[in-house]
Design a protein around this motif. Structure first.
Motif, PDB file in Angstrom:
ATOM      1  N   THR A  78      -0.483  20.256  14.176  1.00 54.90           N
ATOM      2  CA  THR A  78       0.321  20.830  13.137  1.00 54.90           C
ATOM      3  C   THR A  78      -0.554  21.631  12.118  1.00 54.90           C
ATOM      4  OG1 THR A  78      -0.173  18.635  11.494  1.00 54.90           O
ATOM      5  CG2 THR A  78       1.664  18.661  13.342  1.00 54.90           C
ATOM      6  N   PRO A  79       0.247  22.419  11.516  1.00 58.09           N
ATOM      7  CA  PRO A  79      -0.471  23.189  10.253  1.00 58.09           C
ATOM      8  C   PRO A  79      -1.241  22.241   9.075  1.00 58.09           C
ATOM      9  CG  PRO A  79       1.610  24.249  10.666  1.00 58.09           C
ATOM     10  CD  PRO A  79       1.639  22.920  11.607  1.00 58.09           C
ATOM     11  N   THR A  80      -0.353  21.215   9.024  1.00 58.38           N
ATOM     12  CA  THR A  80      -1.179  20.336   8.040  1.00 58.38           C
ATOM     13  C   THR A  80      -2.392  19.681   8.427  1.00 58.38           C
ATOM     14  OG1 THR A  80       1.152  19.658   7.052  1.00 58.38           O
ATOM     15  CG2 THR A  80      -0.926  18.181   6.697  1.00 58.38           C
ATOM     16  N   ARG A  81      -2.218  19.452   9.872  1.00 57.91           N
ATOM     17  CA  ARG A  81      -3.834  18.817  10.379  1.00 57.91           C
ATOM     18  C   ARG A  81      -4.679  19.880  10.447  1.00 57.91           C
ATOM     19  NH1 ARG A  81      -7.382  16.287  10.857  1.00 57.91           N
ATOM     20  NH2 ARG A  81      -8.097  14.990  12.376  1.00 57.91           N
ATOM     21  N   ALA A  82      -4.254  20.989  10.632  1.00 62.03           N
ATOM     22  CA  ALA A  82      -5.462  22.043  10.540  1.00 62.03           C
ATOM     23  C   ALA A  82      -6.023  22.393   9.175  1.00 62.03           C
ATOM     24  CB  ALA A  82      -4.786  23.442  10.979  1.00 62.03           C
TER      25      ALA A  82
ATOM     26  N   PHE B 148       0.681  -1.090   0.072  1.00 64.04           N
ATOM     27  CA  PHE B 148       0.011   0.004   0.101  1.00 64.04           C
ATOM     28  C   PHE B 148       0.714   1.108   0.068  1.00 64.04           C
ATOM     29  CE2 PHE B 148       0.794  -1.603   4.209  1.00 64.04           C
ATOM     30  CZ  PHE B 148       1.059  -0.569   5.198  1.00 64.04           C
ATOM     31  N   VAL B 149       0.338   2.208  -0.642  1.00 64.05           N
ATOM     32  CA  VAL B 149       0.898   3.422  -0.486  1.00 64.05           C
ATOM     33  C   VAL B 149      -0.367   4.735  -0.325  1.00 64.05           C
ATOM     34  CG1 VAL B 149       1.916   5.512  -1.762  1.00 64.05           C
ATOM     35  CG2 VAL B 149       2.705   2.968  -2.011  1.00 64.05           C
ATOM     36  N   GLU B 150      -0.558   5.169   0.585  1.00 62.89           N
ATOM     37  CA  GLU B 150      -1.717   5.727   1.159  1.00 62.89           C
ATOM     38  C   GLU B 150      -1.377   7.058   1.707  1.00 62.89           C
ATOM     39  OE1 GLU B 150      -4.714   4.787   0.149  1.00 62.89           O
ATOM     40  OE2 GLU B 150      -4.356   2.790  -0.530  1.00 62.89           O
ATOM     41  N   HIS B 151      -2.125   8.225   1.559  1.00 60.28           N
ATOM     42  CA  HIS B 151      -2.120   9.286   2.468  1.00 60.28           C
ATOM     43  C   HIS B 151      -2.969   9.307   3.648  1.00 60.28           C
ATOM     44  CE1 HIS B 151      -5.575  11.943   1.395  1.00 60.28           C
ATOM     45  NE2 HIS B 151      -5.507  11.081   0.402  1.00 60.28           N
ATOM     46  N   VAL B 152      -2.552  10.031   4.641  1.00 56.49           N
ATOM     47  CA  VAL B 152      -3.099   9.872   6.209  1.00 56.49           C
ATOM     48  C   VAL B 152      -3.532  11.214   6.735  1.00 56.49           C
ATOM     49  CG1 VAL B 152      -2.221   7.422   6.291  1.00 56.49           C
ATOM     50  CG2 VAL B 152      -0.816   9.503   7.218  1.00 56.49           C
ATOM     51  N   ALA B 153      -4.046  11.060   7.932  1.00 56.72           N
ATOM     52  CA  ALA B 153      -4.281  12.361   8.647  1.00 56.72           C
ATOM     53  C   ALA B 153      -2.651  12.667   9.442  1.00 56.72           C
ATOM     54  CB  ALA B 153      -5.249  12.263   9.847  1.00 56.72           C
ATOM     55  N   ALA B 154      -2.337  14.045   9.474  1.00 57.16           N
ATOM     56  CA  ALA B 154      -1.214  14.687  10.093  1.00 57.16           C
ATOM     57  C   ALA B 154      -1.447  14.398  11.476  1.00 57.16           C
ATOM     58  CB  ALA B 154      -0.956  16.111   9.545  1.00 57.16           C
ATOM     59  N   GLU B 155      -0.267  14.629  12.421  1.00 57.73           N
ATOM     60  CA  GLU B 155      -0.211  14.869  13.607  1.00 57.73           C
ATOM     61  C   GLU B 155      -1.060  15.968  13.974  1.00 57.73           C
ATOM     62  OE1 GLU B 155       3.308  14.717  15.633  1.00 57.73           O
ATOM     63  OE2 GLU B 155       4.152  12.895  14.652  1.00 57.73           O
ATOM     64  N   GLU B 156      -1.974  15.818  15.200  1.00 59.54           N
ATOM     65  CA  GLU B 156      -2.786  16.744  15.967  1.00 59.54           C
ATOM     66  C   GLU B 156      -1.884  18.147  16.294  1.00 59.54           C
ATOM     67  OE1 GLU B 156      -5.708  17.300  16.330  1.00 59.54           O
ATOM     68  OE2 GLU B 156      -6.549  15.385  15.606  1.00 59.54           O
TER      69      GLU B 156
ATOM     70  N   THR C  75       3.730  19.239  -1.847  1.00 60.48           N
ATOM     71  CA  THR C  75       2.777  19.732  -2.808  1.00 60.48           C
ATOM     72  C   THR C  75       2.153  20.888  -2.456  1.00 60.48           C
ATOM     73  OG1 THR C  75       0.804  18.294  -2.363  1.00 60.48           O
ATOM     74  CG2 THR C  75       2.600  17.035  -3.270  1.00 60.48           C
ATOM     75  N   PRO C  76       1.613  21.429  -3.286  1.00 62.06           N
ATOM     76  CA  PRO C  76       0.823  22.599  -3.183  1.00 62.06           C
ATOM     77  C   PRO C  76      -0.555  22.033  -2.350  1.00 62.06           C
ATOM     78  CG  PRO C  76       1.335  22.710  -5.361  1.00 62.06           C
ATOM     79  CD  PRO C  76       1.717  21.280  -4.822  1.00 62.06           C
ATOM     80  N   PHE C  77      -0.776  20.849  -2.569  1.00 58.13           N
ATOM     81  CA  PHE C  77      -2.027  20.212  -2.056  1.00 58.13           C
ATOM     82  C   PHE C  77      -1.845  19.706  -0.725  1.00 58.13           C
ATOM     83  CE2 PHE C  77      -2.535  19.401  -6.486  1.00 58.13           C
ATOM     84  CZ  PHE C  77      -3.640  20.140  -6.866  1.00 58.13           C
ATOM     85  N   LEU C  78      -1.701  20.918   0.396  1.00 59.57           N
ATOM     86  CA  LEU C  78      -1.199  20.523   1.673  1.00 59.57           C
ATOM     87  C   LEU C  78      -2.013  19.533   2.467  1.00 59.57           C
ATOM     88  CD1 LEU C  78       0.477  21.617   4.082  1.00 59.57           C
ATOM     89  CD2 LEU C  78      -1.143  23.378   4.695  1.00 59.57           C
ATOM     90  N   PRO C  79      -3.262  19.131   2.245  1.00 62.29           N
ATOM     91  CA  PRO C  79      -3.794  17.926   3.006  1.00 62.29           C
ATOM     92  C   PRO C  79      -3.232  16.743   2.452  1.00 62.29           C
ATOM     93  CG  PRO C  79      -5.644  19.445   2.410  1.00 62.29           C
ATOM     94  CD  PRO C  79      -4.224  19.916   1.724  1.00 62.29           C
ATOM     95  N   PHE C  80      -2.742  16.795   1.421  1.00 60.75           N
ATOM     96  CA  PHE C  80      -2.085  15.424   0.921  1.00 60.75           C
ATOM     97  C   PHE C  80      -0.591  15.021   1.322  1.00 60.75           C
ATOM     98  CE2 PHE C  80      -0.258  13.264  -2.776  1.00 60.75           C
ATOM     99  CZ  PHE C  80      -1.151  12.164  -3.049  1.00 60.75           C
TER     100      PHE C  80
END
Length: 229
Positions: free
Chosen positions: A167-171, A157-165, A214-219
């Motif tokens: 962090t700016p990415t999680r926000a 598998f290669v998957e994207h996941v939630a960032a740590e609580e 990437t510019p797609f921060l949630p990713f």
């Protein structure tokens, strides 16, 4: 190459479709097919090294959940067979063309990852990339993977996941979760898929955590690895 019959079904918002069926959206399905074809070189630059590690030495026959437009065909051996579980009809034509380009035999199944229709303990290798984020219930999909894998078989598998609580990415993931999910056919950028994998009952699990830029921060937060039945 084999296609199963096309199904249509209407269901209530938030309710999973019946076994093996997929709600075909008239706009998002075509948008996603076009988006991932255009973005393939960019995604490959970001994820290629992790995919090469996870998908190294794939066997002659592989089952892929959510094959999309064929981004992972480049990792299969020439002359190999891909059993593609892909319910989005807009992906089917580009997937067929990609299989021809890569010299891979395509067995295309119009099914969902929750209900592959494959026999128990019949598969040596299952792969996915950027798929567990989109399914209605990852636990159901992981149980299906365990069901179809032979003892000792591997899920790569290669998957994207939630960032740590905290962090700016999680926000950003929390802020953008609704438009992100609508645009990418239910994709959640807030799932702890590593925990889902650890809770799924695999005999062995190897996980690499990493970030892409990437510019797609949630990713940006990802995992890759192998789970053994």
């Amino acid at each position: 190459m084999t296609d199963t019959d096309t199904h249509t079904h209407t269901h209530t918002e938030g309710e999973a479709p019946p076994d093996g069926e997929f709600e075909q959206h008239p706009v998002r399905g075509r948008f996603n097919a076009a988006f991932f074809r255009v973005m393939d070189p960019t995604l490959e630059r970001s994820l290629g090294s992790h995919k090469r590690a996870a998908y190294a030495d794939l066997p002659h026959e592989v089952v892929e959940l959510g094959s999309g437009a064929g981004a992972n065909l480049r990792y299969l051996p020439a002359g190999g067979t891909l059993v593609a579980i892909e319910p989005n009809h807009a992906m089917h034509a580009p997937l067929r063309r990609a299989a021809l380009r890569h010299g891979v035999q395509l067995d295309l199944r119009d099914r969902t990852a929750e209900h592959t229709g494959l026999p128990d303990a019949s598969v040596d290798t299952v792969i996915s990339s950027l798929v567990l984020c989109t399914v209605a219930d990852p636990a159901v999909v992981l149980a299906e993977i365990r069901r179809i894998l032979r003892p000792g078989g591997g899920y790569r598998f290669v998957e994207h996941v939630a960032a740590e609580e905290g962090t700016p990415t999680r926000a950003a993931q929390r802020l953008l979760r609704r438009p992100w999910a609508w645009t990418f056919e239910g994709c959640s950028c807030e799932r702890d898929l590593e925990r889902s994998l650890r809770d799924a009952g695999f005999a062995d699990l190897q996980v690499e955590r990493y970030r892409v830029h990437t510019p797609f921060l949630p990713f940006n937060t990802h995992i890759a690895g192998v789970a053994r039945a």
